[in-house]
Scaffold this motif. Sequence first.
Motif, short mmCIF file in Angstrom:
data_model
loop_
_atom_site.label_atom_id
_atom_site.label_comp_id
_atom_site.label_asym_id
_atom_site.label_seq_id
_atom_site.Cartn_x
_atom_site.Cartn_y
_atom_site.Cartn_z
N GLY A 81 -40.27 29.81 101.43
CA GLY A 81 -38.90 29.54 101.87
C GLY A 81 -37.91 30.13 100.88
O GLY A 81 -38.19 30.23 99.68
N SER A 83 -33.70 30.12 99.68
CA SER A 83 -32.44 29.39 99.81
C SER A 83 -31.50 29.82 98.69
O SER A 83 -31.94 30.14 97.58
CB SER A 83 -32.74 27.89 99.72
OG SER A 83 -31.56 27.16 99.62
N THR A 101 -43.99 22.12 104.55
CA THR A 101 -43.24 21.33 105.52
C THR A 101 -41.74 21.55 105.29
O THR A 101 -41.33 22.04 104.22
CB THR A 101 -43.50 19.81 105.37
OG1 THR A 101 -42.90 19.38 104.14
CG2 THR A 101 -44.99 19.51 105.34
N MET A 102 -40.93 21.16 106.25
CA MET A 102 -39.46 21.27 106.14
C MET A 102 -38.96 20.49 104.92
O MET A 102 -37.98 20.89 104.27
CB MET A 102 -38.83 20.72 107.42
CG MET A 102 -37.40 21.10 107.59
SD MET A 102 -37.24 22.89 107.73
CE MET A 102 -35.50 22.99 108.04
N MET A 105 -38.06 22.11 101.61
CA MET A 105 -36.81 22.87 101.46
C MET A 105 -35.60 21.95 101.27
O MET A 105 -34.47 22.42 101.24
CB MET A 105 -36.56 23.74 102.70
CG MET A 105 -37.46 24.96 102.82
SD MET A 105 -37.42 26.07 101.40
CE MET A 105 -35.77 26.75 101.50
N GLN A 106 -35.83 20.66 101.16
CA GLN A 106 -34.68 19.74 101.19
C GLN A 106 -34.15 19.32 99.82
O GLN A 106 -33.21 18.54 99.74
CB GLN A 106 -35.03 18.52 102.05
CG GLN A 106 -35.00 18.88 103.53
CD GLN A 106 -35.50 17.77 104.42
OE1 GLN A 106 -35.87 16.69 103.95
NE2 GLN A 106 -35.56 18.04 105.71
#
Length: 130
Positions: A81, A83, A101-102, A105-106
């Motif tokens: 990922g 960012s 998993t998503m 990226m959090q």
Amino acid sequence: MASIFTKIVSGEIPSYKIAEDDNYFAFLDINPNAKGHTLVIPKREENKIFDLSKEEYDGLMSFSYRVAKALEKAVPCERIGMSVIGLEVPHVHVHLIPINTMADMQFMKKEKLTEEEFLAVAKRIAENFE
Ligand code: AMP
């Protein structure tokens, strides 16, 4: 005043270095979302990514591409990922994060690594950098 990342480039502040060339520098994020979370920066200090010249932006992306390729080989994951945030450190940096998993990226779930783990993963990524 020099940014914390400028001090990392100069060696005044230590880092787990992955790679560098004349203009760009890659090192492990000290508070990673996941093992292998890497930051790629232009050595020249600039606050916001879209204030870079087109040439410097393209160079940063090309360098990040090479780091991401090394990360893919060095760290088992679903994908890398990418960012750009910069709210904490006002020196342009691209986050490259091995994700499954998503949630990876959090920027909420953090991974605690030992010194040995930081050193080992930095070495593996650096060895795969081309
Ligand atoms: P942001 O500016 O919001 O994109 O986040 C800055 C990132 O830099 C965070 O993920 C921090 O964990 C990371 N960071 C801050 N200081 C250091 C440091 N000395 N070495 C490596 N990473 C750092």
